[in-house]
Scaffold this active site. Sequence first.
Site, PDB file in Angstrom:
ATOM      1  CB  CYS A  64      -7.078  -1.674  -2.750  1.00 36.39           C
ATOM      2  SG  CYS A  64      -7.388  -2.066  -4.463  1.00 36.39           S
ATOM      3  CG  ASP A  94       2.790  -1.247   1.685  1.00 37.83           C
ATOM      4  OD1 ASP A  94       3.514  -0.976   0.708  1.00 37.83           O
ATOM      5  OD2 ASP A  94       1.556  -1.396   1.597  1.00 37.83           O
ATOM      6  CG  HIS A 118      -3.289  -1.362  -0.782  1.00 34.23           C
ATOM      7  ND1 HIS A 118      -3.282  -2.667  -1.245  1.00 34.23           N
ATOM      8  CD2 HIS A 118      -3.663  -0.601  -1.832  1.00 34.23           C
ATOM      9  CE1 HIS A 118      -3.631  -2.669  -2.521  1.00 34.23           C
ATOM     10  NE2 HIS A 118      -3.877  -1.432  -2.905  1.00 34.23           N
ATOM     11  CD  GLN A 163       0.695   4.777  -3.137  1.00 33.96           C
ATOM     12  OE1 GLN A 163       1.269   5.694  -3.730  1.00 33.96           O
ATOM     13  NE2 GLN A 163      -0.219   4.035  -3.718  1.00 33.96           N
ATOM     14  CE  LYS A 210       1.291   1.196  -5.925  1.00 34.59           C
ATOM     15  NZ  LYS A 210       0.004   1.385  -6.584  1.00 34.59           N
TER      16      LYS A 210
HETATM   17  N1  C6P Z   1      -2.182   0.881  -4.526  1.00 36.79           N
HETATM   18  C1  C6P Z   1      -3.637   2.515  -5.538  1.00 36.79           C
HETATM   19  O1  C6P Z   1      -4.251   2.999  -6.502  1.00 36.79           O
HETATM   20  P1  C6P Z   1       0.703  -3.452  -6.160  1.00 36.79           P
HETATM   21  O2  C6P Z   1      -0.687  -3.529  -6.685  1.00 36.79           O
HETATM   22  O3  C6P Z   1       1.189  -4.791  -5.651  1.00 36.79           O
HETATM   23  O4  C6P Z   1       1.656  -2.797  -7.103  1.00 36.79           O
HETATM   24  O5  C6P Z   1       0.671  -2.470  -4.902  1.00 36.79           O
HETATM   25  C2  C6P Z   1      -0.118  -2.789  -3.805  1.00 36.79           C
HETATM   26  C3  C6P Z   1      -0.129  -1.667  -2.813  1.00 36.79           C
HETATM   27  C4  C6P Z   1       0.405  -1.894  -1.559  1.00 36.79           C
HETATM   28  N2  C6P Z   1       0.447  -0.917  -0.649  1.00 36.79           N
HETATM   29  C5  C6P Z   1      -0.026   0.309  -0.893  1.00 36.79           C
HETATM   30  C6  C6P Z   1       0.070   1.352   0.161  1.00 36.79           C
HETATM   31  C7  C6P Z   1      -0.579   0.600  -2.150  1.00 36.79           C
HETATM   32  O6  C6P Z   1      -1.041   1.816  -2.389  1.00 36.79           O
HETATM   33  C8  C6P Z   1      -0.643  -0.421  -3.125  1.00 36.79           C
HETATM   34  C9  C6P Z   1      -1.271  -0.165  -4.473  1.00 36.79           C
HETATM   35  C10 C6P Z   1      -2.743   1.325  -5.790  1.00 36.79           C
HETATM   36  O7  C6P Z   1      -3.707   2.979  -4.404  1.00 36.79           O
HETATM   37  C11 C6P Z   1      -3.445   0.261  -6.555  1.00 36.79           C
HETATM   38  S1  C6P Z   1      -4.807  -0.433  -5.692  1.00 36.79           S
END
Ligand code: C6P
Length: 412
Positions: A369, A203, A126, A206, A229
């Site tokens: 993203c 990370d 991401h 997910q 999430k």
């Molecule tokens: N992905 C998606 O719809 P944040 O925005 O900081 O809560 O999470 C960032 C992030 C980091 N790593 C991974 C693997 C992610 O999937 C995400 C966020 C969302 O896929 C929003 S773009």
Amino acid sequence: MNTISEEARKAEDQKIKADFPILDGSFTYLDNAATTQKPNCVLDAVHHYYEALNANPMRGLYDLSIKATEAYEEARETVRDFIHAASTEEIIFTRNATESLNLIAYSYARTFLKEGDEILITVMEHHSNMLPWQQAAKATGAKLVYIEPEKDGTITEDMFRSYMSEHVKLVAMTQVSNVLGCKNDIKTFARIAHEYGAVFVCDGAQSVPHIAVDVQDLDVDFLAFSGHKIYAPMGIGVLYGKRDLLDKMPPFLFGGEMIEYVTREGATWNELPHKFEAGTVNDGGAVGLSAAIKYVKAIGFERIEEREFHLTELMMTEMQKLPYVHILGSSDPHNHHGIVTFTIDGVHPHDVAAIFDEHHVDIRAGHHCAQPLMKFCGTPSTTRASIGMYNTEEDVMNFIEALKQIRGEMGY
Ligand code: C6P
């Protein structure tokens, strides 16, 4: 994995869904990888915090501020226990996974990396686990290297080893891809990274909502995830870091509460974890995250994984019957962790999303993203359905029924 009867499954479906007031039956929510809905216990916990406990934590010596501090530190202990960290000093509250990853890139990478070093990430990251490393590489002169996975997202141990050398000082990798849904073997890769003396950043944005994550078992040096999430409010996230690393890292942000002593000339820093929590914290968010974690733990990851796998399998089986639908990544639902990203021949993903919306099915379209991954997959954008623990067979079939209409509605 189908260990419970149909009747028991339906009863459980209704019971879990009833805990989420927004899921009133008027729409089908399948955008859980973007953010999840919140159960009553989380809404109640946040409400109770602002109704009965709110004060600026760690500052006041009066009863309410002490209660607010206790609520905050209790939430930290809930998170510590949840990911099995050795100490609450290793749990830093941030705004989200993005901020957690930036914290490592600013504080650790910019301090300890130099020209000639390598930062190793993957093409499937991401942007939040890519851009901070691009910037850290630019600032330090280190080289950013990308692991190219197989087409379905697989990274084998041999592939990983082929990228490792004594030049690699930091590896950053997602545990579950937000597009392909595949799971990386973090435990093996962290062990190999350590053999070469590199630190390993995971990370968990997910993965943490869907599978049990034990930082000591995985032996990662850092883990980042977002509360929103995992059924908690937006604006609260977590950075886990090993104590010896956090100890030697400089603060990321400077201001209130992160100091020990300040003079006109400079300052000394507060102890962990407060050194990394500058300014007034999100206590209500932390309390909400604590309630969400307790809710998830009460259901248990064994049941969550079983439920989510069952629905992913049903979704993919029905999609695979449609020759004009193409699922990204593996054809095996075991490798998807509730994330099913796809394209439809002849229809742009934004049209797909708009038609799903007409059918009151909420899914996500775009590059998610992860633009370098889209390029790697040979498509500028895709549509993604993602499953949460409250989803039901009915939700999946609503999605499939809408999916079947799309080509017809576009004139095919
Ligand atoms: N992905 C998606 O719809 P944040 O925005 O900081 O809560 O999470 C960032 C992030 C980091 N790593 C991974 C693997 C992610 O999937 C995400 C966020 C969302 O896929 C929003 S773009």
